[in-house]
Design a protein around this motif. Structure first.
Motif, PDB file in Angstrom:
ATOM      1  N   ARG A 244      64.406 -55.876  51.063  1.00  0.00           N
ATOM      2  CA  ARG A 244      65.365 -56.542  51.949  1.00  0.00           C
ATOM      3  C   ARG A 244      64.911 -57.963  52.263  1.00  0.00           C
ATOM      4  N   GLU A 245      65.776 -58.925  51.960  1.00  0.00           N
ATOM      5  CA  GLU A 245      65.537 -60.343  52.248  1.00  0.00           C
ATOM      6  C   GLU A 245      64.293 -60.880  51.537  1.00  0.00           C
ATOM      7  N   LEU A 246      63.935 -60.268  50.427  1.00  0.00           N
ATOM      8  CA  LEU A 246      62.706 -60.678  49.742  1.00  0.00           C
ATOM      9  C   LEU A 246      62.862 -60.504  48.228  1.00  0.00           C
ATOM     10  N   ARG A 259      62.372 -66.246  50.073  1.00  0.00           N
ATOM     11  CA  ARG A 259      62.849 -65.702  51.354  1.00  0.00           C
ATOM     12  C   ARG A 259      64.007 -66.551  51.854  1.00  0.00           C
ATOM     13  N   ARG A 260      64.875 -65.928  52.622  1.00  0.00           N
ATOM     14  CA  ARG A 260      66.032 -66.639  53.181  1.00  0.00           C
ATOM     15  C   ARG A 260      65.552 -67.836  54.027  1.00  0.00           C
TER      16      ARG A 260
END
Length: 339
Positions: A244-246, A259-260
């Motif tokens: 998630r997000e990575l 990353r975001r």
């Protein structure tokens, strides 16, 4: 006191490890064996090691701390058993073997005689891979995607799938093993191969491969690879690990973290790092915990490649635990002939 090393196989990988070991003060090459005595003599000359044409004679006479097996996979199980029975630690090039039965025999020999043994999956040991593992932390990966864009193999016998086993067996095994390092064991495999780009008389092998996996931790994965291209394509092999997000993009020696809202962060391994720089200290300390690519890992990663070859032939999804427990015998699984 230096770790004494004997090398079996004076070809490309034997030379590569000899060069690495020459840069490690804690290692001393004491013997080199090859069925071609002249090749053993040539590789043994610079470190002042003893050349042999018979690896068994070498191991019996020199009794090194560790032996490097840089030979075709079809010879590994017998060589592992011989070394393990004499209490000699082992580094064995990948793949561990050519059949499930051989790999199981190798595991049994190592475990029975309690020697340290690493399979040559260097991506596990690379400092850049450590950065990726740290970034992942406790996040569960959900998707792993690998690729390997390459050319017709430079080594003649590897061109032929009967001998070299194909790209999945010979090269993609690195990607498969690295995926397992991040996501755990693979439970099912489906593969489809093609031979559309290169004529069989030029490449008696598959020239494209597409694999799909399920992992025990519920993640999914895929690999696509080819022998139809040419060397020099930037970032021509690697894996993406997604949580998630990575996004972790791992090439051998380089990790980039996405990353975001942040600039991508890239880490490279030291220029002269090699797997031997991690393995030799583990042998010197007798540090079992430092062995990241165990013989059991070698069995599991080998099984995925053989299951993929079988799946591509029969067109079925393969349950990996069943495949390991009872390897199919209805048709040959490449490789199946000695080079």
């Amino acid at each position: 006191m230096a770790v004494s090393v004997a090398i079996v196989g004076a070809g490309r990988m034997g030379k590569n490890h000899a060069q690495n070991l020459a840069r490690i003060a804690a290692a001393k090459i004491v013997g080199v064996s090859d069925v071609r005595l002249d090749a053993a003599q040539a590789l043994a000359a610079e470190p002042g090691a003893s050349p042999f044409s018979d690896y068994q004679e070498m191991l019996e006479q020199l009794k090194p701390d560790v032996v490097y097996l840089c030979t075709p996979a079809i010879d590994h199980a017998t060589q592992i058993a011989f070394a393990a029975e004499r209490g000699i630690n082992i580094f064995v090039e990948k793949p561990l073997a050519t059949t499930i039965e051989e790999a199981k025999a190798a595991v049994a020999a190592v475990e029975q005689h309690d020697v340290l043994c690493s399979v040559g999956y260097q991506w596990r040991y690379n400092p850049a891979t450590d950065i990726a593992r740290e970034a992942l932390g406790d996040l569960p990966p959900t998707l792993l995607a690998g690729w390997w864009y390459w050319t017709i193999p430079l080594i003649e016998w590897i061109k032929d799938k009967r001998y070299g086993g194909g790209q999945v067996f010979d090269q993609d095994t690195h990607l498969i093993d690295l995926m397992r390092y991040f996501a755990g064991d693979i439970t099912s495999v489906y593969a489809a191969y093609a031979s559309n780009a290169v004529p069989q008389e030029e490449l008696p092998n598959w020239d494209a491969n597409a694999l799909t996996f399920k992992f025990a931790n519920a993640a999914v994965g895929s690999i696509h690879s080819t022998y139809a291209l040419f060397p020099g394509i930037p970032n021509g092999n690697g894996i993406d690990v997604i949580a998630r997000e990575l996004l972790l993009r791992i090439n051998l020696g380089t990790t980039t973290i996405f990353r975001r809202g942040q600039e991508p962060a890239t880490t490279k391994a030291p220029a002269e790092w090699s797997i031997d720089h991690s393995f030799i200290p583990a042998i010197a300390r007798n540090d079992r915990a430092a062995i990241r690519a165990t013989v059991q890992d070698g069995l599991q990663s080998l099984a995925v490649t053989l299951a993929a070859n079988y799946s591509a032939t029969v067109g079925l999804i393969i349950d990996l635990p069943d495949f390991i427990a009872t390897p199919p015998t209805d048709l040959p699984i490449m490789p199946n002939t000695r080079p």
